[in-house]
Write a protein that holds these residues in place. Structure first.
Motif, PDB file in Angstrom:
ATOM      1  N   UNK A   1       0.843  -1.201   0.000  1.00 28.67           N
ATOM      2  CA  UNK A   1       0.000   0.000   0.000  1.00 28.67           C
ATOM      3  C   UNK A   1       0.873   1.244   0.000  1.00 28.67           C
ATOM      4  N   UNK A   2       0.612   2.125  -0.945  1.00 30.13           N
ATOM      5  CA  UNK A   2       1.402   3.365  -1.040  1.00 30.13           C
ATOM      6  C   UNK A   2       0.459   4.526  -0.819  1.00 30.13           C
ATOM      7  N   UNK A   3       0.973   5.532  -0.157  1.00 33.97           N
ATOM      8  CA  UNK A   3       0.161   6.738  -0.010  1.00 33.97           C
ATOM      9  C   UNK A   3       0.980   7.942  -0.430  1.00 33.97           C
ATOM     10  N   UNK A   4       0.290   8.899  -1.027  1.00 33.05           N
ATOM     11  CA  UNK A   4       0.951  10.155  -1.366  1.00 33.05           C
ATOM     12  C   UNK A   4       0.040  11.270  -0.902  1.00 33.05           C
ATOM     13  N   UNK A   5       0.570  12.153  -0.084  1.00 30.34           N
ATOM     14  CA  UNK A   5      -0.235  13.264   0.437  1.00 30.34           C
ATOM     15  C   UNK A   5       0.426  14.553   0.000  1.00 30.34           C
ATOM     16  N   UNK A   6      -0.366  15.421  -0.598  1.00 32.68           N
ATOM     17  CA  UNK A   6       0.177  16.671  -1.118  1.00 32.68           C
ATOM     18  C   UNK A   6      -0.579  17.832  -0.520  1.00 32.68           C
ATOM     19  N   UNK A   7       0.160  18.784   0.018  1.00 32.89           N
ATOM     20  CA  UNK A   7      -0.449  20.039   0.433  1.00 32.89           C
ATOM     21  C   UNK A   7      -0.123  21.073  -0.614  1.00 32.89           C
ATOM     22  N   UNK A   8      -1.153  21.680  -1.189  1.00 31.57           N
ATOM     23  CA  UNK A   8      -0.926  22.660  -2.253  1.00 31.57           C
ATOM     24  C   UNK A   8      -1.411  24.014  -1.764  1.00 31.57           C
ATOM     25  N   UNK A   9      -0.461  24.945  -1.638  1.00 28.39           N
ATOM     26  CA  UNK A   9      -0.821  26.263  -1.159  1.00 28.39           C
ATOM     27  C   UNK A   9      -1.406  27.088  -2.291  1.00 28.39           C
ATOM     28  N   UNK A  10      -2.296  28.006  -1.985  1.00 30.56           N
ATOM     29  CA  UNK A  10      -2.863  28.800  -3.072  1.00 30.56           C
ATOM     30  C   UNK A  10      -1.843  29.806  -3.617  1.00 30.56           C
ATOM     31  N   UNK A  11      -2.238  30.435  -4.710  1.00 34.08           N
ATOM     32  CA  UNK A  11      -1.418  31.442  -5.370  1.00 34.08           C
ATOM     33  C   UNK A  11      -1.031  32.524  -4.359  1.00 34.08           C
ATOM     34  N   UNK A  12       0.232  32.886  -4.366  1.00 29.82           N
ATOM     35  CA  UNK A  12       0.668  33.957  -3.484  1.00 29.82           C
ATOM     36  C   UNK A  12       1.359  33.460  -2.215  1.00 29.82           C
ATOM     37  N   UNK A  13       1.131  32.240  -1.856  1.00 28.02           N
ATOM     38  CA  UNK A  13       1.802  31.690  -0.668  1.00 28.02           C
ATOM     39  C   UNK A  13       3.068  30.938  -1.102  1.00 28.02           C
ATOM     40  N   UNK A  14       3.986  30.802  -0.178  1.00 28.76           N
ATOM     41  CA  UNK A  14       5.181  30.022  -0.468  1.00 28.76           C
ATOM     42  C   UNK A  14       5.372  28.988   0.633  1.00 28.76           C
ATOM     43  N   UNK A  15       5.814  27.801   0.221  1.00 29.55           N
ATOM     44  CA  UNK A  15       6.085  26.760   1.208  1.00 29.55           C
ATOM     45  C   UNK A  15       7.385  27.067   1.939  1.00 29.55           C
ATOM     46  N   UNK A  16       7.386  26.880   3.222  1.00 25.22           N
ATOM     47  CA  UNK A  16       8.531  27.215   4.052  1.00 25.22           C
ATOM     48  C   UNK A  16       8.968  25.965   4.797  1.00 25.22           C
ATOM     49  N   UNK A  17      10.276  25.688   4.748  1.00 28.90           N
ATOM     50  CA  UNK A  17      10.760  24.475   5.407  1.00 28.90           C
ATOM     51  C   UNK A  17      10.559  24.518   6.913  1.00 28.90           C
ATOM     52  N   UNK A  18      10.459  25.731   7.444  1.00 25.92           N
ATOM     53  CA  UNK A  18      10.325  25.830   8.896  1.00 25.92           C
ATOM     54  C   UNK A  18       8.966  25.360   9.368  1.00 25.92           C
ATOM     55  N   UNK A  19       8.004  25.360   8.451  1.00 27.10           N
ATOM     56  CA  UNK A  19       6.666  24.931   8.858  1.00 27.10           C
ATOM     57  C   UNK A  19       6.538  23.410   8.868  1.00 27.10           C
ATOM     58  N   UNK A  20       7.585  22.722   8.398  1.00 29.54           N
ATOM     59  CA  UNK A  20       7.494  21.254   8.278  1.00 29.54           C
ATOM     60  C   UNK A  20       8.353  20.626   9.363  1.00 29.54           C
ATOM     61  N   UNK A  21       7.703  19.864  10.237  1.00 26.96           N
ATOM     62  CA  UNK A  21       8.430  19.161  11.295  1.00 26.96           C
ATOM     63  C   UNK A  21       8.413  17.671  10.993  1.00 26.96           C
ATOM     64  N   UNK A  22       9.574  17.095  10.943  1.00 30.17           N
ATOM     65  CA  UNK A  22       9.659  15.685  10.541  1.00 30.17           C
ATOM     66  C   UNK A  22      10.213  14.843  11.690  1.00 30.17           C
ATOM     67  N   UNK A  23       9.560  13.732  11.943  1.00 33.41           N
ATOM     68  CA  UNK A  23      10.025  12.732  12.893  1.00 33.41           C
ATOM     69  C   UNK A  23      10.420  11.470  12.152  1.00 33.41           C
ATOM     70  N   UNK A  24      10.779  10.468  12.902  1.00 33.65           N
ATOM     71  CA  UNK A  24      11.113   9.213  12.219  1.00 33.65           C
ATOM     72  C   UNK A  24       9.879   8.555  11.637  1.00 33.65           C
ATOM     73  N   UNK A  25       8.730   8.799  12.243  1.00 33.14           N
ATOM     74  CA  UNK A  25       7.551   8.129  11.688  1.00 33.14           C
ATOM     75  C   UNK A  25       6.360   9.074  11.540  1.00 33.14           C
ATOM     76  N   UNK A  26       6.609  10.374  11.561  1.00 27.43           N
ATOM     77  CA  UNK A  26       5.478  11.267  11.367  1.00 27.43           C
ATOM     78  C   UNK A  26       5.953  12.581  10.788  1.00 27.43           C
TER      79      UNK A  26
END
Lengths: 411, 443
Positions: free
Chosen positions: B1-26
């Protein structure tokens, strides 16, 4: 009045006018079709010509949705597909309308012949009554719009003429053809059978059941029964099996290698008419009951429409022929048709034409209550006083009925 | 089973690495509430519980929901999303026979703009992976300006839960089938039924005439409309060019589904029909002497089937068209029918050599795109309002006892009267039982 009577005295004038009238309507129809989004041509005519096109390409006419007629009609209209490439304004496209209008004229001529020959009317009087059909704008409109009722009128009047001429073989063929086309002409079999009469001369030696049976089945009656039944069954078998058989001869005729008409023919030509549930454009008294029973089939307790055939058949096939056929066959046919249409489960506007074709001699017999069998009186040359009154009354009732239906739909 | 989850920001916003917190399993994306979310899950056929393996043809949303619900008991991410499938903007289900996989794709619009549904899960943006067999790919993306006019470009961060400990930056572009209108074009459309609707409702698609120009020269204006079974189009009506021109239509390109011209709705089994129509565009006006903001209207004639006063409980129970509106219960003389708006778009030829299948968010087989060639682009004209369903009130007849009784009495009385007159007439004039042989042949 003198010019009017001199007009009606000459068949050439009357028929010429009828032909010109229909020609004018045909030309007007072509103009309206070409220049307006609302067409003069009837929707049914497009169904016929589409089906004819399917046949021309070697397929079944039942591939066209709502085609519920005999394949013969599609064959008859094959000339409409000549050199058209599907262009509706091509001249050959109107061939069917011309055919139906010509059927009108032939019907009018036959009516005149019957009135003159059988009832001994003068040409002028006969033409006046025949003009109820010939110069009738509703009739001309129906045919030039492309509705096939004109063909049926020819068959019915032709049948009547053949019977009156005692050509029972021809009558049988026409009857079989008529029933194949539209089912209802079978009711005329009853009245014609009764009118043909039992043969008194045969019963002199045997008075038992067999003798009665022999007297009942006269030569004429048997001829009628056999020819009509044979014609009907041959046509049905032809439509059903022809294309299955000809699959052996694929190379011979390209148009005959289509799928068998088979079950679609039985279904659309016959079965459909017994089980139809389209309630639109239905003037019948059973209209709403049919709608309700179709929609709420489980809830309704009493399925009245299953018994609808009882009054209809009793009247048109039993009571009317037995009581009236011997007095006056044409008027009996009118009464039968009227009863059939009135008590039928479905009644669309075309059905009104079925008995309109019999009006001319009924109006004649109204004036002279004597039927076709009484000796002529010398006063037949008098102008019928109630002709105009009768016509007006009929027109008024028809108009008021049509008007109230229209009001109903608008509200 | 594969999953792909995409968050797409609307026009005018920019994705920021600081908003993404990564753990080993979450993974947690804090701005998830502002982004649209796409969830794509792929299952192999052998992963299905055996009870489903025989059911190969049914791929409706309910079935897949049950299926995934069973499957996803261990996987919290999947389970929560399955519960929210009813509120998704759209759900695609795909079955690939060659690789024997089922793919479900669901898209939710940003929480902030979702009208009735507030999802704490989505606002929190937390994705928890579970187990070594699961592979969850996560993308946080924002739109970039594409170099080619026919392309879309996205930038942002991609990561795989469990494999990476920091998101990797990405920027890519791809040719896309579906586009919005160019930014300068503010055209919208409205759809409504001509009132009163009667038995032959006419749908009017209205567009402002002012800027109604195609994005490219090869574009043609189309409408794709799905109708419930209670409404239908008569294809034979659309074959006359004069008629079409009077309705501002060019052609009925395709009509599929239930097309019976006569049947009432209670005998119809299918859900309805779908039509692709090409709309005519206003001719170029040489001088502006008319009202500049005039509307251009295309009219689509339809026909209603007869409906019952009570919803049909046997067939089509899942495709219920009649709204169970409390108000409509009192009015047993009318049924209400919900009809969705059509979609209106320009269909344009794409340049040669474009590879639209490289689009990771490509959607095909939407019903209308298959009716065009593979090198077609669609510029969608948005609807002018948010509510894109029209409601028609249809008169219905409920069964009562008077109609059958009345008909029976009418027929019986009529029949009796006719018989009475007949018998009376015959007994008065005396019926003759023999036919007098024909005699006079005068004239």
């Amino acid at each position: 009045m003198a010019t009017l009577s001199s007009f009606f005295a000459q068949p050439r004038l009357v028929f010429g006018t009828a032909i010109l009238f229909r020609l004018g309507l045909l030309l007007y129809g072509r103009w309206q079709d070409a220049n307006g989004p609302v067409k003069y041509t009837d929707i049914d005519y497009f169904v016929f010509t589409d089906a004819a096109r399917f046949v021309a390409y070697g397929r079944s006419p039942y591939d066209r949705a709502t085609y519920r007629y005999t394949p013969l009609l599609a064959w008859l209209l094959l000339p409409t597909t000549w050199a058209t490439n599907g262009v509706p304004n091509h001249v050959w496209f109107d061939f069917g309308k011309v055919l139906f209008a010509a059927g009108d004229i032939v019907t009018g001529w036959l009516i005149m012949r019957i009135l003159i020959k059988r009832q001994g009317m003068s040409t002028e009087r006969a033409l006046k009554y025949a003009s109820l059909w010939l110069l009738n704008p509703m009739v001309a409109n129906v045919s030039t719009r492309g509705s096939s009722e004109g063909l049926l009128a020819v068959l019915v009047i032709g049948l009547l003429w053949a019977v009156l001429e005692m050509r029972t073989g021809l009558a049988g063929v026409l009857l079989g053809l008529g029933v194949h086309f539209k089912i209802y002409p079978f009711i005329y079999a009853a009245s014609i059978w009764w009118w043909l009469g039992s043969d008194k001369s045969n019963t002199s030696d045997r008075d038992d059941l067999l003798g009665k049976l022999k007297a009942f089945c006269t030569q004429e009656r048997l001829t009628l029964a056999v020819t009509s039944f044979t014609t009907f069954m041959v046509l049905n078998a032809l439509m059903y099996y022809l294309y299955v058989y000809s699959s052996f001869h694929r190379s011979l005729y390209s148009s005959l290698t289509s799928n068998s008409y088979g079950m679609p023919f039985v279904e659309h030509s016959y079965k459909y008419h017994f089980t139809r549930i389209d309630h639109r454009h239905n003037f019948s008294v059973y209209n709403t009951v049919l709608h309700l029973n179709s929609a709420y089939g489980d809830a309704s307790a009493f399925r009245i429409e299953s018994f609808a055939f009882l009054p209809q058949m009793l009247l048109s096939v039993v009571v009317l022929p037995c009581l009236l056929a011997k007095k006056d066959l044409p008027s009996t046919m009118l009464a039968q048709t009227f009863a059939f249409v009135t008590f039928n489960k479905v009644c669309t506007s075309q059905y009104f034409l079925w008995y309109m074709v019999s009006l001319p001699w009924y109006s004649g017999s109204l004036v002279k209550p004597l039927g076709f069998n009484k000796p002529m009186s010398s006063s037949f040359s008098d102008e019928p006083p109630s002709y105009l009154a009768y016509g007006l009354r009929a027109c008024c009732s028809l108009a008021s009925i049509a008007g109230s239906w229209a009001l109903l739909f608008v509200m | 089973m594969k999953q792909r989850i995409t968050y797409l920001l609307p026009e005018g916003h920019r994705a920021d690495a600081e908003d993404i917190e990564i753990d080993s399993d979450s993974l947690k994306y804090t701005k998830a509430g502002q982004a649209a979310e796409e969830w794509r899950i792929t299952l192999g056929w052998d992963e299905l519980p055996s009870s489903y393996s025989r059911v190969r043809r049914i791929l409706d949303a309910t079935f897949v929901q049950r299926l995934l619900g069973d499957k996803a008991t261990d996987d919290e991410a999947a389970r929560l999303r399955v519960q929210e499938l009813d509120h998704a903007d759209y759900t695609d289900v795909d079955f690939d026979a060659i690789s024997s996989t089922i793919t479900l794709t669901a898209v939710w619009s940003p929480v902030a703009s979702a009208e009735n549904f507030n999802s704490t899960r989505r606002a929190s943006g937390k994705i928890r992976g579970s187990g070594a067999n699961q592979r969850i790919e996560v993308g946080v993306l924002h739109p970039e300006k594409a170099k080619e006019p026919e392309e879309l470009s996205l930038g942002g961060f991609l990561t795989v839960i469990g494999d990476n400990d920091h998101p990797s930056r990405t920027l890519f572009a791809f040719p896309a089938r579906h586009h919005p209108l160019p930014p300068a074009d503010t055209t919208t459309f409205k759809a409504s039924f001509q009132q009163p609707t009667g038995l032959h409702p006419e749908l009017q698609i209205t567009l402002p005439q002012e800027h109604l120009t195609p994005p490219k020269d090869t574009c043609r204006l189309h409408a794709y409309w799905t109708l419930p079974s209670a409404l239908f189009l008569d294809r034979y009506q659309f074959s006359d060019s004069l008629f079409l021109a009077s309705k501002h239509l060019v052609k009925l390109h395709s009509l599929s589904g239930e097309q019976d011209l006569e049947a009432p709705d209670w005998v119809i089994d299918r859900w309805g029909s779908a039509a692709l129509l090409e709309l005519a565009t206003p001719p170029a006006r040489p001088t502006v002497n008319e009202n500049v903001s005039s509307q251009w209207t295309a009219t689509v004639p339809t026909h209603l089937r007869y409906l019952t006063a009570r919803p049909n409980s046997t067939a089509n129970a899942d495709f219920h068209y009649l709204t169970s509106d409390a108000n409509s219960v009192n009015d047993s003389s009318h049924a209400t029918l919900d009809v969705p708006w059509p979609i209106v778009f320009w269909a344009c030829e794409a340049e040669e050599g474009l590879k639209m299948a490289t689009n990771p968010f490509d959607r095909v087989n939407l019903g209308y795109d298959g009716l065009f060639g593979p090198k077609t682009m669609f510029y969608h004209i948005p609807p002018a309002v948010n509510s894109i369903v029209e409601t028609i009130r249809v008169p219905v007849l409920d069964i009562g006892k008077w109609v059958p009784i009345g008909t029976l009495m009418t027929v019986a009385l009529g029949f009796a009267w006719v018989c009475w007159r007949l018998f009376r007439a015959v007994s008065v004039t005396g019926g003759s039982t023999t036919r007098v042989k024909e005699k006079n042949k005068k004239q």
